[in-house]
Scaffold this motif. Structure first.
Motif, PDB file in Angstrom:
ATOM      1  N   HIS A 220       8.949  -7.000   3.564  1.00  0.00           N
ATOM      2  CA  HIS A 220       7.517  -7.305   3.694  1.00  0.00           C
ATOM      3  C   HIS A 220       6.709  -6.222   4.415  1.00  0.00           C
ATOM      4  O   HIS A 220       5.532  -6.042   4.086  1.00  0.00           O
ATOM      5  CB  HIS A 220       7.310  -8.683   4.346  1.00  0.00           C
ATOM      6  N   PRO A 221       7.262  -5.457   5.384  1.00  0.00           N
ATOM      7  CA  PRO A 221       6.441  -4.386   5.970  1.00  0.00           C
ATOM      8  C   PRO A 221       6.040  -3.327   4.942  1.00  0.00           C
ATOM      9  O   PRO A 221       4.882  -2.889   4.910  1.00  0.00           O
ATOM     10  CB  PRO A 221       7.351  -3.800   7.055  1.00  0.00           C
ATOM     11  N   GLU A 222       6.984  -2.919   4.102  1.00  0.00           N
ATOM     12  CA  GLU A 222       6.669  -1.903   3.093  1.00  0.00           C
ATOM     13  C   GLU A 222       5.732  -2.459   2.024  1.00  0.00           C
ATOM     14  O   GLU A 222       4.838  -1.764   1.538  1.00  0.00           O
ATOM     15  CB  GLU A 222       7.962  -1.387   2.471  1.00  0.00           C
ATOM     16  N   ARG A 223       5.921  -3.720   1.668  1.00  0.00           N
ATOM     17  CA  ARG A 223       5.025  -4.330   0.681  1.00  0.00           C
ATOM     18  C   ARG A 223       3.612  -4.457   1.252  1.00  0.00           C
ATOM     19  O   ARG A 223       2.622  -4.248   0.545  1.00  0.00           O
ATOM     20  CB  ARG A 223       5.563  -5.697   0.266  1.00  0.00           C
ATOM     21  N   GLY A 224       3.528  -4.819   2.529  1.00  0.00           N
ATOM     22  CA  GLY A 224       2.218  -4.905   3.162  1.00  0.00           C
ATOM     23  C   GLY A 224       1.530  -3.559   3.239  1.00  0.00           C
ATOM     24  O   GLY A 224       0.310  -3.448   3.009  1.00  0.00           O
ATOM     25  N   TYR A 225       2.290  -2.531   3.567  1.00  0.00           N
ATOM     26  CA  TYR A 225       1.747  -1.166   3.620  1.00  0.00           C
ATOM     27  C   TYR A 225       1.168  -0.779   2.258  1.00  0.00           C
ATOM     28  O   TYR A 225       0.073  -0.219   2.171  1.00  0.00           O
ATOM     29  CB  TYR A 225       2.866  -0.216   4.022  1.00  0.00           C
ATOM     30  N   GLU A 226       1.888  -1.104   1.199  1.00  0.00           N
ATOM     31  CA  GLU A 226       1.407  -0.784  -0.151  1.00  0.00           C
ATOM     32  C   GLU A 226       0.132  -1.547  -0.482  1.00  0.00           C
ATOM     33  O   GLU A 226      -0.795  -0.991  -1.088  1.00  0.00           O
ATOM     34  CB  GLU A 226       2.500  -1.120  -1.172  1.00  0.00           C
ATOM     35  N   ILE A 227       0.071  -2.813  -0.079  1.00  0.00           N
ATOM     36  CA  ILE A 227      -1.129  -3.613  -0.329  1.00  0.00           C
ATOM     37  C   ILE A 227      -2.339  -2.999   0.377  1.00  0.00           C
ATOM     38  O   ILE A 227      -3.428  -2.881  -0.205  1.00  0.00           O
ATOM     39  CB  ILE A 227      -0.913  -5.067   0.152  1.00  0.00           C
ATOM     40  N   LEU A 228      -2.152  -2.588   1.639  1.00  0.00           N
ATOM     41  CA  LEU A 228      -3.268  -2.018   2.395  1.00  0.00           C
ATOM     42  C   LEU A 228      -3.687  -0.660   1.853  1.00  0.00           C
ATOM     43  O   LEU A 228      -4.881  -0.347   1.792  1.00  0.00           O
ATOM     44  CB  LEU A 228      -2.889  -1.915   3.877  1.00  0.00           C
ATOM     45  N   ILE A 229      -2.736   0.152   1.449  1.00  0.00           N
ATOM     46  CA  ILE A 229      -3.064   1.461   0.864  1.00  0.00           C
ATOM     47  C   ILE A 229      -3.874   1.269  -0.413  1.00  0.00           C
ATOM     48  O   ILE A 229      -4.903   1.935  -0.628  1.00  0.00           O
ATOM     49  CB  ILE A 229      -1.784   2.268   0.571  1.00  0.00           C
ATOM     50  N   LYS A 230      -3.444   0.341  -1.266  1.00  0.00           N
ATOM     51  CA  LYS A 230      -4.168   0.081  -2.517  1.00  0.00           C
ATOM     52  C   LYS A 230      -5.548  -0.510  -2.258  1.00  0.00           C
ATOM     53  O   LYS A 230      -6.447  -0.397  -3.098  1.00  0.00           O
ATOM     54  CB  LYS A 230      -3.358  -0.857  -3.402  1.00  0.00           C
ATOM     55  N   SER A 231      -5.717  -1.140  -1.097  1.00  0.00           N
ATOM     56  CA  SER A 231      -7.011  -1.720  -0.747  1.00  0.00           C
ATOM     57  C   SER A 231      -7.945  -0.695  -0.115  1.00  0.00           C
ATOM     58  O   SER A 231      -9.074  -1.021   0.254  1.00  0.00           O
ATOM     59  CB  SER A 231      -6.814  -2.894   0.225  1.00  0.00           C
ATOM     60  N   GLY A 232      -7.479   0.532   0.044  1.00  0.00           N
ATOM     61  CA  GLY A 232      -8.314   1.584   0.618  1.00  0.00           C
ATOM     62  C   GLY A 232      -8.307   1.630   2.130  1.00  0.00           C
ATOM     63  O   GLY A 232      -9.209   2.222   2.740  1.00  0.00           O
ATOM     64  N   MET A 233      -7.317   1.033   2.762  1.00  0.00           N
ATOM     65  CA  MET A 233      -7.235   1.041   4.219  1.00  0.00           C
ATOM     66  C   MET A 233      -7.146   2.477   4.743  1.00  0.00           C
ATOM     67  O   MET A 233      -6.293   3.252   4.309  1.00  0.00           O
ATOM     68  CB  MET A 233      -6.016   0.239   4.683  1.00  0.00           C
ATOM     69  N   GLN A 234      -8.026   2.822   5.684  1.00  0.00           N
ATOM     70  CA  GLN A 234      -8.059   4.171   6.236  1.00  0.00           C
ATOM     71  C   GLN A 234      -7.603   4.224   7.692  1.00  0.00           C
ATOM     72  O   GLN A 234      -7.467   5.308   8.258  1.00  0.00           O
ATOM     73  CB  GLN A 234      -9.479   4.740   6.122  1.00  0.00           C
ATOM     74  N   SER A 235      -7.395   3.073   8.285  1.00  0.00           N
ATOM     75  CA  SER A 235      -6.966   3.033   9.679  1.00  0.00           C
ATOM     76  C   SER A 235      -5.476   3.324   9.780  1.00  0.00           C
ATOM     77  O   SER A 235      -4.641   2.514   9.371  1.00  0.00           O
ATOM     78  CB  SER A 235      -7.275   1.653  10.282  1.00  0.00           C
ATOM     79  N   GLU A 236      -5.142   4.481  10.344  1.00  0.00           N
ATOM     80  CA  GLU A 236      -3.727   4.849  10.486  1.00  0.00           C
ATOM     81  C   GLU A 236      -2.992   3.890  11.412  1.00  0.00           C
ATOM     82  O   GLU A 236      -1.818   3.567  11.187  1.00  0.00           O
ATOM     83  CB  GLU A 236      -3.618   6.280  11.008  1.00  0.00           C
ATOM     84  N   GLY A 237      -3.687   3.412  12.448  1.00  0.00           N
ATOM     85  CA  GLY A 237      -3.054   2.485  13.372  1.00  0.00           C
ATOM     86  C   GLY A 237      -2.700   1.167  12.716  1.00  0.00           C
ATOM     87  O   GLY A 237      -1.618   0.612  12.940  1.00  0.00           O
ATOM     88  N   THR A 238      -3.610   0.647  11.899  1.00  0.00           N
ATOM     89  CA  THR A 238      -3.360  -0.608  11.195  1.00  0.00           C
ATOM     90  C   THR A 238      -2.205  -0.455  10.213  1.00  0.00           C
ATOM     91  O   THR A 238      -1.329  -1.321  10.108  1.00  0.00           O
ATOM     92  CB  THR A 238      -4.624  -1.068  10.456  1.00  0.00           C
ATOM     93  N   LEU A 239      -2.189   0.639   9.488  1.00  0.00           N
ATOM     94  CA  LEU A 239      -1.102   0.905   8.542  1.00  0.00           C
ATOM     95  C   LEU A 239       0.229   1.033   9.272  1.00  0.00           C
ATOM     96  O   LEU A 239       1.260   0.524   8.801  1.00  0.00           O
ATOM     97  CB  LEU A 239      -1.399   2.180   7.757  1.00  0.00           C
ATOM     98  N   ASP A 240       0.220   1.691  10.425  1.00  0.00           N
ATOM     99  CA  ASP A 240       1.464   1.902  11.169  1.00  0.00           C
ATOM    100  C   ASP A 240       2.026   0.590  11.698  1.00  0.00           C
ATOM    101  O   ASP A 240       3.242   0.352  11.643  1.00  0.00           O
ATOM    102  CB  ASP A 240       1.209   2.869  12.325  1.00  0.00           C
TER     103      ASP A 240
END
Length: 396
Positions: A220-240
């Motif tokens: 789920h961490p990697e799947r969540g990361y992919e969801i946020l990247i596809k959503s245009g998430m730009q916050s490196e802290g949130t992605l991390d």
């Protein structure tokens, strides 16, 4: 009607609809508001953002704002209702219940959209983080303690709200600024969004997962990361935080087995907040642990958490968190109903039971920080040992 203008054109009386640039670049929690405070105008002009969009149907246009003299300017709106900067847990609990309900619904809607494969609307998350942050600023214990009372069915959604609140409280305790608080709060809110890509029969299984099911859950961490990247998430802290909140400082975590400083600050914070809320909540396959006892257990897990951040976390939630059952030297039992700023070992209690007579006694509010109080906490007590029913009614 919307109009894009530069910062030097911004005047009081305009309605700010949105800001140019990404959502982390501007200094405000909200993106839509009437600009009626001189301090906000100065903050906006000093921010260095490229420009703003104004709604001329809700506020002044450029020409009318520049032409208006102070006498001609529209009268200021009445000031919004102000809440105390700090208040007791009892005072904040009523507001916190409403905030928790609204936040849970917002996260439920957001996560359900993610489950359907739709992008996460980051902008819609910010008002939720703002409300949670304001509640934590007034009294951090109220919302955090209420969120622990989540049911098994709503765990995934309220857990995200709770981790958001814990992250905000920890960020404030560390001494980070408003922008960092906004980012860590958002990270807490979205850290488990990847669970929406996990089959529901695995996510909500009421018994222990098989090795194969656990392997799916650990994705789920990697799947969540992919969801946020596809959503245009730009916050490196949130992605991390989303990707690495299950890492451990000894390298035994997942998904990348990072160690010590290889794990970002926010992710190390997120690991503590995530585990604390998980073990103090009822989940589909496990009953909650006592909040105070959970801190003791976590402190013994060598190699799991950053020790310095964990010690700071204890300060943010208290050695005896709200609802902790404690035994006094007098033999009486009490529930923690309020923290004492600057003195973590002397909270305010609601005393209600005597271990000497093994019977209930008239309830009494006891502030252990007062000089005239001679009693002290002798230790924690397990509520299950005494078979107390509905203990939470004593503190909220």
């Amino acid at each position: 009607m919307l109009k894009k203008i530069s910062l030097d054109q911004v005047r009081l009386g305009m309605f700010i609809q949105s800001f140019e640039g990404d959502w982390l670049s501007h200094p405000f929690w909200k993106t839509k508001f009437l600009l009626d405070q001189p301090g906000d105008l100065k903050t906006l002009r000093d921010s260095g953002i490229p420009g703003v969009w104004i709604d001329i149907q809700k506020g002044l246009d450029v020409a009318s704002a520049e032409a208006a003299s102070p006498e001609q300017a529209p009268p200021p709106l009445p000031p919004p209702e102000r809440v105390p900067a700090k208040c007791s847990a009892a005072e904040e609990t009523h507001r916190a219940k409403k905030i928790l309900s609204r936040s849970k619904q917002a996260v439920t809607n957001l996560f359900n959209e993610a489950r359907l494969g739709k992008a996460v609307d980051v902008e819609s998350c910010l008002p939720v983080v703002e409300e949670i942050s304001e509640s934590v600023a007034r009294n951090s214990a109220a919302l955090i303690s209420l969120a622990r009372l989540k049911t098994r069915d709503e765990y995934t959604y309220v857990h995200s709200v709770s981790v958001c609140a814990l992250m905000v409280a920890l960020t404030r305790q560390i001494g980070l600024n408003d922008a960092q608080t906004r980012e860590t709060g958002l990270a807490g809110l979205l850290h488990d969004v990847g669970k929406m890509a996990i089959p529901e029969d695995v996510l909500n299984k009421p018994s222990k997962l098989t090795d194969e099911e656990f392997a799916v859950m650990k994705s789920h961490p990697e799947r969540g990361y992919e969801i946020l990247i596809k959503s245009g998430m730009q916050s490196e802290g949130t992605l991390d935080v989303c990707l690495h909140h299950h890492e451990k400082i000894d390298g035994s975590g997942y998904p990348h087995h990072l160690q010590h400083e290889q794990i970002g600050l926010y992710a190390r914070m997120g690991a503590i907040c995530d585990v604390y809320d998980a073990i103090t909540s009822n989940r589909p396959y496990k009953d909650a642990w006592d909040a105070s006892e959970s801190l003791v257990r976590m402190a013994k897990w060598e190699g799991h958490f950053d020790p310095q951040i964990f010690h700071t976390f204890i300060k943010s939630v208290g050695i005896y968190p709200l609802s902790s059952l404690v035994r006094l030297e007098s033999g009486r039992l009490g529930v923690v109903i309020e923290q004492t700023p600057g003195n973590l070992t002397k909270p305010v209690l609601r005393v209600f039971f005597s271990t000497k007579s093994n019977a209930a006694i008239p309830m009494q509010i006891l502030d252990l920080s007062k000089n005239f109080v001679n009693d002290r906490i002798a230790g924690r007590e397990d509520p299950h040992r005494w078979d107390f029913k509905n203990l939470e009614k004593l503190w909220h």
